[in-house]
Each structure stands twice: as C-alpha cells, then as structure tokens.
Design an enzyme around this catalytic site. Structure first.
Site, mmCIF file in Angstrom:
data_model
loop_
_atom_site.group_PDB
_atom_site.id
_atom_site.type_symbol
_atom_site.label_atom_id
_atom_site.label_comp_id
_atom_site.label_asym_id
_atom_site.label_seq_id
_atom_site.Cartn_x
_atom_site.Cartn_y
_atom_site.Cartn_z
ATOM 1 N N CYS A 122 -88.832 -72.074 27.437
ATOM 2 C CA CYS A 122 -88.134 -70.800 27.272
ATOM 3 C C CYS A 122 -88.033 -69.996 28.559
ATOM 4 O O CYS A 122 -87.244 -69.049 28.641
ATOM 5 C CB CYS A 122 -88.813 -69.970 26.189
ATOM 6 S SG CYS A 122 -88.884 -70.792 24.573
ATOM 7 N N HIS A 255 -86.463 -62.813 27.193
ATOM 8 C CA HIS A 255 -86.288 -63.995 26.340
ATOM 9 C C HIS A 255 -86.308 -63.540 24.890
ATOM 10 O O HIS A 255 -87.183 -62.777 24.478
ATOM 11 C CB HIS A 255 -87.408 -64.986 26.632
ATOM 12 C CG HIS A 255 -87.520 -66.081 25.605
ATOM 13 N ND1 HIS A 255 -86.435 -66.800 25.164
ATOM 14 C CD2 HIS A 255 -88.597 -66.548 24.912
ATOM 15 C CE1 HIS A 255 -86.827 -67.670 24.257
ATOM 16 N NE2 HIS A 255 -88.124 -67.539 24.086
ATOM 17 N N ASN A 285 -84.222 -67.782 18.342
ATOM 18 C CA ASN A 285 -84.796 -68.167 19.632
ATOM 19 C C ASN A 285 -84.050 -69.400 20.138
ATOM 20 O O ASN A 285 -84.202 -70.494 19.585
ATOM 21 C CB ASN A 285 -86.288 -68.463 19.457
ATOM 22 C CG ASN A 285 -86.985 -68.831 20.761
ATOM 23 O OD1 ASN A 285 -86.338 -69.141 21.761
ATOM 24 N ND2 ASN A 285 -88.308 -68.804 20.750
#
Length: 328
Positions: A122, A255, A285
């Site tokens: 990520c 993020h 996500n």
C-alpha cells in the site's frame, strides 16, 4: 540550473463492476458468512468498491489510468522515458515480465524507455513517486509515468469477512516531469521487516503449485496501531525536510485504507477533516492505487488546484511507509 520534478498530469481508472456493501453482504450470506452494510461502514468507512472483470489484469487498469494522465500532461507515450508501476498484484506469477513492461507494450511505446515494477504494497505509489523524483533530479530521466494498479479481488478470501470487505480494484497514475520550479518538495521512506507477518500473502509457487496460502492475511488491530503511529511521524519528517509546518498543507491525501486511521492521522497533524481527500467510501482499499486515485479525483473535481501543497502518505505490508510532499 537546479532540477526539480513536478506532477503535470493525473489519471485514474475504476473497473465497471461496482459492488455496494449490501450487494457484498448478500453474496457472502449465500456462503454462510454474516456481515452487513452497517458492520462494514462502522469499522472502515467503506460503502462500495469496484472489481475487475475476469479478463482484466493490473496492466489493463494501469493503461487506462496512464492514458488519462498523459492526456492531461499533453504528452504522447513515447515522450515518457521511464515507467514505474507499483503493484502487489502483477500480471504474472514470479512478477516477470514486469507489469511496467506490459504497460509499455500496451501503450504502443517504441522508444525502449526504462520500465520497472516497485513492490511496497500500500506504500507502493509513494515509493514509486519518490524513486521517480530521484531519477529526474539526477538528470537521468525527464518524463516519468508513475502508476499504482491493483486487482486485489484476486487474492481475497471471500470466507474471511475481516478482509474481503475492505479491498477493491483500480489504478491511478501521474506524469512526473523535470521542471525549473519546485514540485516535489520532500520524500521520506521507511520499512521495518520485523512486522512482515501482520499483513501478507503467506504463500509461494513451488513445483507449479501454490505452497501455503494465496489469500491476503491481515492482523487488523496490529496494522491499525502501527499505521497511526508511523503516518504521523513520517508526515512530520517530510514537513521538516521541506522547512514547512502542517498549517501550510492544502490537502492531505493519505492511503485510503480505513477512515478511522485517516481521521486519526489528520487529527494528529492538526488538520481539519475538510482538508483531507476521502475516496475510501467509494473505492475501498485499492492498495498502491489508492493515493493516485484519490489525487486524480480531487484534481478533476477542482479541489486540488495548481500551486496547492499536497501531502501524500501511505503505509502497507512489509512493513513499509512513506510520505511525499508536493506542490501541484
């Protein structure tokens, strides 16, 4: 003359299939897995996510995002002399050929520009953007296409409601180019392999078969605790490196993992929630794609304007984390 790097184009792409929490809950119920819109939203802030079509791979999503970034930058594919793709879900087992090379081919590029993948989960886009900044400032490259692209739906265990409800697919891209005026102001990257077990896909290919598990595993509580701590620290490191304070940030683009982590980071930086770009509610996500997806969304809807200072930061498996401070 001092060389700088500047973002001159952004682009993003979401697959056509959009799945709401209610739709996902109904699909899971058919497998005997109980969840609900309220359960998912209250824990993550996620209301929907997108899934790639069966025939789509990471490079396909990446190409769509790249084309839009190139169009905004008013550049042609062969104007690019380096492609960096951040992805944890590459097109091929063994990660080769690289997804970046496949993107190069699909864009129709003939200039044999360099192409490479970056794997920091990520945090991948932040790592890729910081790498591109260094390449440009060294004088080695002039126009770099930086992409985050993921098809996380392929590695989700849809019998584990603690993870399968959180992730989605998508891609985001920026064109980073050499400039006489400052664009990227500071980059800070970190990793701590001692935490490699809290977020991983604990399998590998051996003898033509998967040994271990090919599904994503996450210790949610451990990730949450570590993420909130490191994101605040790395944000201040980037600000200090640029000689700035959080009051000078126009937009925080973290993020998009969990709204509670995001709100916690903004609060620790003394920033109003209105100054944070949020797309996790509609995208879920999307790992390395989440920051460039959110950036492009905010650029195209007019929130992020030329001259604005944006702080982009991410945290992911590895354990990795980093931040890039940039003036648009």
């Amino acid at each position: 003359m001092t060389l700088y790097s500047k973002i001159i184009g952004t682009g993003s792409y979401l697959p056509e299939q959009r799945v709401t929490n209610q739709e996902l809950a109904e699909q899971l119920a058919a497998k005997g897995i109980e969840t609900s819109d309220e359960w998912i939203t209250s824990r993550s802030g996620i209301a929907a996510r997108h899934y790639a079509a069966p025939e789509q791979v990471s490079s396909d999503l990446a190409v769509h995002a790249a084309q839009r970034a190139l169009e905004m930058a008013q550049l042609q594919p062969d104007d690019i002399d380096l492609i960096i793709v951040a992805s944890s879900t590459p097109d091929f087992f063994g990660s080769f050929p690289s997804t970046a090379c496949i993107v190069q081919r699909k864009l129709g590029m003939t200039n044999t520009s360099a192409a490479v993948d970056v794997q920091a989960v990520c945090s991948g886009f932040v790592y890729a953007l910081a790498s591109a900044d260094s390449f440009i400032k060294s004088g080695m490259h002039k126009n770099v296409l930086v992409i985050g692209s993921e098809v996380f739906s392929r590695i989700l265990n849809f019998e584990d409601r603690t993870t399968c409800v959180l992730f989605g697919d998508g891609a985001g891209a920026v064109v980073l180019s050499a400039s006489e005026e400052p664009g990227v102001l500071a980059c800070k990257l970190h990793a701590d392999g001692r935490h490699s077990d809290i977020l991983s896909v604990p399998g590998n290919v051996a003898g033509g078969a998967v040994a271990g598990s090919a599904f994503l595993y996450m210790d949610g509580q451990a990730v949450f605790k570590l993420a909130v701590t490191v994101l605040e620290k790395v944000a201040h490191e980037a600000l200090n490196a640029a000689g700035m304070t959080s009051s000078q940030i126009d937009w925080l683009i973290p993020h998009q993992a969990n709204i509670r982590i995001m709100n916690g980071t903004a609060k620790k930086l003394g920033m109003s929630p209105e100054k944070m770009v949020v797309t996790v509610d509609q995208h879920g996500n999307t790992s390395a794609a989440s920051i460039p997806l959110a950036l492009d969304t905010a650029v195209r809807d007019g929130r992020v304007k030329k001259g604005d200072v944006v702080l982009m930061e991410g945290v992911g498996g590895g354990f990795t984390w980093g931040a890039v401070l940039a003036r648009m």
